[in-house]
Motif scaffolding. Structure first.
Motif, PDB file in Angstrom:
ATOM      1  N   PRO B  41       0.835  -1.207   0.000  1.00  0.00           N
ATOM      2  CA  PRO B  41       0.000   0.000   0.000  1.00  0.00           C
ATOM      3  C   PRO B  41       0.871   1.259   0.000  1.00  0.00           C
ATOM      4  CG  PRO B  41      -0.019  -1.035   2.167  1.00  0.00           C
ATOM      5  CD  PRO B  41       0.773  -1.928   1.274  1.00  0.00           C
ATOM      6  N   TYR B 211       5.040  -4.280   3.721  1.00  0.00           N
ATOM      7  CA  TYR B 211       4.061  -3.622   4.561  1.00  0.00           C
ATOM      8  C   TYR B 211       4.768  -3.028   5.765  1.00  0.00           C
ATOM      9  CZ  TYR B 211      -0.177  -2.869   7.302  1.00  0.00           C
ATOM     10  OH  TYR B 211      -1.177  -2.302   8.038  1.00  0.00           O
ATOM     11  N   GLU B 254     -13.441 -11.901   9.341  1.00  0.00           N
ATOM     12  CA  GLU B 254     -12.503 -11.056   8.583  1.00  0.00           C
ATOM     13  C   GLU B 254     -13.127 -10.640   7.278  1.00  0.00           C
ATOM     14  OE1 GLU B 254      -8.683 -12.730   7.655  1.00  0.00           O
ATOM     15  OE2 GLU B 254      -8.473 -13.423   9.732  1.00  0.00           O
ATOM     16  N   ALA B 256     -13.307  -7.564   4.030  1.00  0.00           N
ATOM     17  CA  ALA B 256     -12.678  -6.398   3.394  1.00  0.00           C
ATOM     18  C   ALA B 256     -13.577  -5.934   2.259  1.00  0.00           C
ATOM     19  CB  ALA B 256     -11.298  -6.759   2.854  1.00  0.00           C
ATOM     20  N   PHE B 258     -14.259  -4.704  -1.533  1.00  0.00           N
ATOM     21  CA  PHE B 258     -13.687  -4.757  -2.877  1.00  0.00           C
ATOM     22  C   PHE B 258     -14.658  -4.072  -3.809  1.00  0.00           C
ATOM     23  CE2 PHE B 258     -10.982  -7.602  -0.830  1.00  0.00           C
ATOM     24  CZ  PHE B 258      -9.898  -7.879  -1.645  1.00  0.00           C
ATOM     25  N   THR B 265     -13.003 -13.684   4.559  1.00  0.00           N
ATOM     26  CA  THR B 265     -12.077 -14.820   4.592  1.00  0.00           C
ATOM     27  C   THR B 265     -12.494 -15.721   5.755  1.00  0.00           C
ATOM     28  OG1 THR B 265     -10.378 -13.326   3.802  1.00  0.00           O
ATOM     29  CG2 THR B 265      -9.645 -15.451   4.636  1.00  0.00           C
ATOM     30  N   GLU B 298      -5.048  -9.938  -4.114  1.00  0.00           N
ATOM     31  CA  GLU B 298      -5.491  -8.912  -3.192  1.00  0.00           C
ATOM     32  C   GLU B 298      -5.994  -9.542  -1.891  1.00  0.00           C
ATOM     33  OE1 GLU B 298      -7.655  -6.047  -5.275  1.00  0.00           O
ATOM     34  OE2 GLU B 298      -7.660  -4.610  -3.618  1.00  0.00           O
ATOM     35  N   ASP B 299      -6.721 -10.652  -2.047  1.00  0.00           N
ATOM     36  CA  ASP B 299      -7.188 -11.364  -0.858  1.00  0.00           C
ATOM     37  C   ASP B 299      -5.997 -11.853  -0.056  1.00  0.00           C
ATOM     38  OD1 ASP B 299     -10.027 -11.263  -1.376  1.00  0.00           O
ATOM     39  OD2 ASP B 299      -9.603 -12.617  -3.059  1.00  0.00           O
ATOM     40  N   VAL B 302      -4.487  -8.841   1.779  1.00  0.00           N
ATOM     41  CA  VAL B 302      -5.285  -8.399   2.927  1.00  0.00           C
ATOM     42  C   VAL B 302      -5.109  -9.389   4.077  1.00  0.00           C
ATOM     43  CG1 VAL B 302      -7.649  -8.084   3.747  1.00  0.00           C
ATOM     44  CG2 VAL B 302      -6.961  -7.136   1.537  1.00  0.00           C
ATOM     45  N   ASN B 303      -5.143 -10.649   3.723  1.00  0.00           N
ATOM     46  CA  ASN B 303      -5.004 -11.723   4.706  1.00  0.00           C
ATOM     47  C   ASN B 303      -3.648 -11.646   5.412  1.00  0.00           C
ATOM     48  OD1 ASN B 303      -5.970 -13.935   5.996  1.00  0.00           O
ATOM     49  ND2 ASN B 303      -5.161 -15.393   4.487  1.00  0.00           N
ATOM     50  N   ILE B 305      -1.624  -9.069   5.655  1.00  0.00           N
ATOM     51  CA  ILE B 305      -1.466  -7.857   6.460  1.00  0.00           C
ATOM     52  C   ILE B 305      -2.207  -7.991   7.775  1.00  0.00           C
ATOM     53  CG2 ILE B 305      -2.192  -5.435   6.576  1.00  0.00           C
ATOM     54  CD1 ILE B 305      -1.342  -5.184   3.678  1.00  0.00           C
ATOM     55  N   GLU B 306      -3.382  -8.598   7.698  1.00  0.00           N
ATOM     56  CA  GLU B 306      -4.136  -8.748   8.946  1.00  0.00           C
ATOM     57  C   GLU B 306      -3.437  -9.707   9.885  1.00  0.00           C
ATOM     58  OE1 GLU B 306      -8.222  -9.412   7.948  1.00  0.00           O
ATOM     59  OE2 GLU B 306      -8.519  -7.247   7.734  1.00  0.00           O
TER      60      GLU B 306
END
Lengths: 369, 308
Positions: B41, B211, B254, B256, B258, B265, B298-299, B302-303, B305-306
């Motif tokens: 990001p 990240y 979880e 997000a 889009f 997820t 992208e999934d 996100v996964n 990073i979380e």
């Protein structure tokens, strides 16, 4: 050092200047404006001083005295007043800058050698004009005294004052040569101060420093177009000065070009150094004005004579490069001195330029912070 | 040991700006001829890293080589061998297309014999043959970007660094741009490209995800998906997506956003689907569809990073 890269930068920079109205105005219009302002509008010459006369004597002697003042060309009678107190109004309102008061007994005392008196009052609010007016007035009074004393008396000492280099004491003759220095300071430092800062602001510097270009190539490439503009301005100013304003150019054009080139090299290097350090156009522009334009205007002796300055400013003027340049310009224009007369000053300026150029090369880094 | 035969090899690379650590000890290896995607990001440290690799920014710590030259001691050698396209549009807007090309030809020292051929190549590649005398300012985004790329590779560098080359460019131009990068890679050029478009990451041979200044994952796109996505992704079409997101997050799922859709997820899609639908419906949302989909990068991102 590669010629190909310098050439590429020179071409790019020239195209950008040619397309930028601000740079064009600063480079070509501003010198023209300054020349016209100083050539036509601003004059330090003191003539036609407005004068009010209070002649209480009203005799041939008093009229003769007043006539001497008007005949000199420096004084212009705007009013004859009958009462001494009326002088106040004319000086207070600025309608007159000089007053001449002649008492009733002027003639009788003069012929009987009893010490005839008359009075001159000068508006001192403009001390420069006042000093000059007083000088003229004393000179005329001196002549008047001799006349009344009788023509037969030969003076004990005969002073023949003569003015060299600028015999008519025309102010534009010393202002216009010095003006070249001011124009150079503006064109040189102000225009170049924007060049590197502009590249940082627009993001093009990041591309430049990622290329194999070398720092001296970049600096030389950026200086050359402004050097040419500066030289054009020098020749243009000199030409206009000589042909339009009739300033004498007694020295050689080559000496003028050589000396101007040396000074240009210095101010251009100063401008680019400021640009490197400031990294923003606004800041660079302000610093350039303070570092080059103001000293060139105020402390160079261009308009304000250095020997008349307070001691501290006189000392400060020694580190103002324009001081040396103005001195040399006046030498070339008015005295016609050859370069050998100011070789030391020229060397000093060259040293100043070299120092700033070297500093610019050290300070421009091909990395970001 | 740093392997200088690789296009890029850095270890423990670090850069601080005052108290802020922009890049926090990263390792990178890029082989010759590879398209290496550097994802993350905004503000994750992508540009800072790429500038250090190009010799534009000195690292606070760490070591490494680019094109076989030390990034700290030999940045000028590196600059002779790379093409760098910065994130900010970096051509001269007040010059014409042709003048920009000529300028960079000079700066990069392209030899006299090659000049005309290279110029023609750039004009053709960028589709600007007709507009060679137009001011660069007047060009559309896609043309500007291709011209910028063309100017940065006039000297045919073996390694190319592209910092978000497609930001602010329309989708068609983006696709054209990527096919260009592909053809260059096939001719042996190493391409190091940063992006925050996840769909573009799929085009890369290898990826690293950054990240908060740290590499959180690295590998081939397919491997990354497989390795880090043992869980299922459900795509949910629902009204008031942002409110729905909040509700599901409160329920410990979880989720997000889009576009206008939500991605949840979950461990097992078959079980979680009906449960999510029930939660949303009971709260008065209109659920139009819930569908299990193949996870995109992208999934994955996100996964990851979380999780970090």
């Amino acid at each position: 050092m590669r010629f190909q890269r310098i050439k590429a930068i020179v071409r790019k920079e020239s195209i950008q200047v040619a397309r930028d109205p601000f740079s064009l105005a600063m480079g070509f219009l501003m010198p023209l404006m300054l020349l016209f302002i100083f050539g036509y509008a601003i004059s330090l010459d003191v003539d036609e001083l407005t004068t009010v006369v209070n002649d209480l004597d009203k005799t041939s002697a008093s009229r003769e005295l007043v006539k001497q003042f008007t005949a000199s060309g420096y004084f212009k009678i705007v009013k004859q007043v009958d009462r001494y107190q009326d002088i106040d109004y004319y000086l207070d309102s600025g309608r007159a800058r000089v007053a001449i008061a002649i008492p009733v007994d002027f003639l009788s005392k003069a012929v009987t050698h009893k010490g005839a008196r008359f009075q001159i009052i000068v508006d001192g609010s403009d001390s420069n004009t006042a000093t000059i007016a007083l000088g003229y007035a004393s000179g005329i009074a001196e002549q008047a005294i001799r006349r009344f004393a009788g023509v037969s008396v030969a003076p004990v000492i005969d002073v023949r004052a003569r003015v060299w280099y600028n015999p008519e004491l025309k102010s534009k003759n010393f202002i216009i040569p010095g003006l070249v220095a001011v124009i150079m300071a503006v064109v040189g430092a102000l225009l170049t101060s924007l060049t590197i800062a502009r590249e940082w602001e627009r993001g093009t510097m990041e591309q430049l420093i990622s290329s194999p270009v070398k720092v001296p190539e970049l600096i030389i490439g950026k200086l050359l177009p402004y050097f040419v503009i500066g030289l054009i301005d020098v020749l243009f100013s000199a030409g206009l000065g000589v042909f339009l304003f009739e300033v004498p150019l007694k020295g050689s054009l080559i000496a003028l070009v050589v000396v101007s080139s040396i000074f240009l090299f210095g101010v251009l290097s100063l401008g680019i150094l400021v640009s490197i350090l400031a990294k923003s156009q606004v800041l660079a522009c302000q610093v350039a004005i303070i570092a080059s334009y103001l000293p060139a205007f105020l402390l160079s002796g261009f308009m304000f004579a250095i020997p008349n300055m307070p001691k501290a400013l006189q000392i400060l003027s020694y580190v103002v490069p324009a001081r040396y340049f103005v001195g040399m310009l006046k030498d070339i224009f008015l005295k016609g001195n050859s370069i050998s007369f100011f070789l030391f000053d020229a060397a000093l300026l060259l040293g100043f330029g070299t120092l700033l150029f070297a500093l610019a090369n050290v300070k421009l880094k091909k990395v970001m912070e | 040991m740093i392997d200088a035969s690789e296009a890029v090899h850095v270890e423990n690379l670090r850069r601080n700006f005052g108290a802020f650590t922009a890049v926090d000890g990263i390792d990178l290896r890029v082989s010759k001829g590879e398209i290496f995607g550097f994802l993350g990001p905004n503000g994750a440290g992508k540009s800072t890293t790429i500038r250090m690799l190009c010799g534009l920014l000195m690292p606070t710590g760490g070591k490494g080589t680019v094109a076989g030259f030390d990034i700290v001691r030999q940045p000028e050698e590196i600059k002779k061998r790379i093409g760098y396209m910065s994130q900010k549009f970096s051509l001269y807007e007040d010059l014409t297309v042709s003048q920009n090309i000529d300028f960079f030809t000079g700066i990069y020292g392209v030899s006299k014999e090659k000049r005309k051929a290279r110029k023609d190549w750039v004009l053709e590649m960028a589709g600007l043959d007709e507009k060679r005398d137009a001011l660069t300012r007047s060009l559309a985004g896609g043309f500007k970007q291709r011209l910028a790329l063309g100017c940065d590779i006039l000297h045919e560098p073996p390694i190319l660094f592209l910092d978000e080359p497609t930001s602010g460019v329309d989708p068609l131009s983006r696709r054209n741009f990527w096919s260009l990068i592909y053809s260059m890679s096939r001719s042996g050029v190493t391409v190091f490209v940063t992006t925050h478009y996840m769909d573009e990451a799929e085009y890369c041979d290898r990826l690293a995800l950054i990240y908060k200044g740290k590499i959180v994952a690295e590998g081939r796109p397919a491997d990354l998906k497989e390795r880090s996505m043992s869980r299922d992704v459900l795509e949910i079409e629902v009204d008031r997506a942002l409110d729905a997101l909040e509700l599901l997050a409160d329920a410990g799922i979880e989720t997000a956003v889009f576009g206008t859709l939500l991605h949840a997820t979950v461990d097992r899609g078959e079980e979680a689907g009906p449960r999510i639908e029930a939660i949303l419906k009971s709260a008065g949302f209109t659920v139009r569809a819930i569908e299990k989909i193949a996870p995109s990068l992208e999934d994955v991102f996100v996964n990851l990073i979380e999780a970090s």
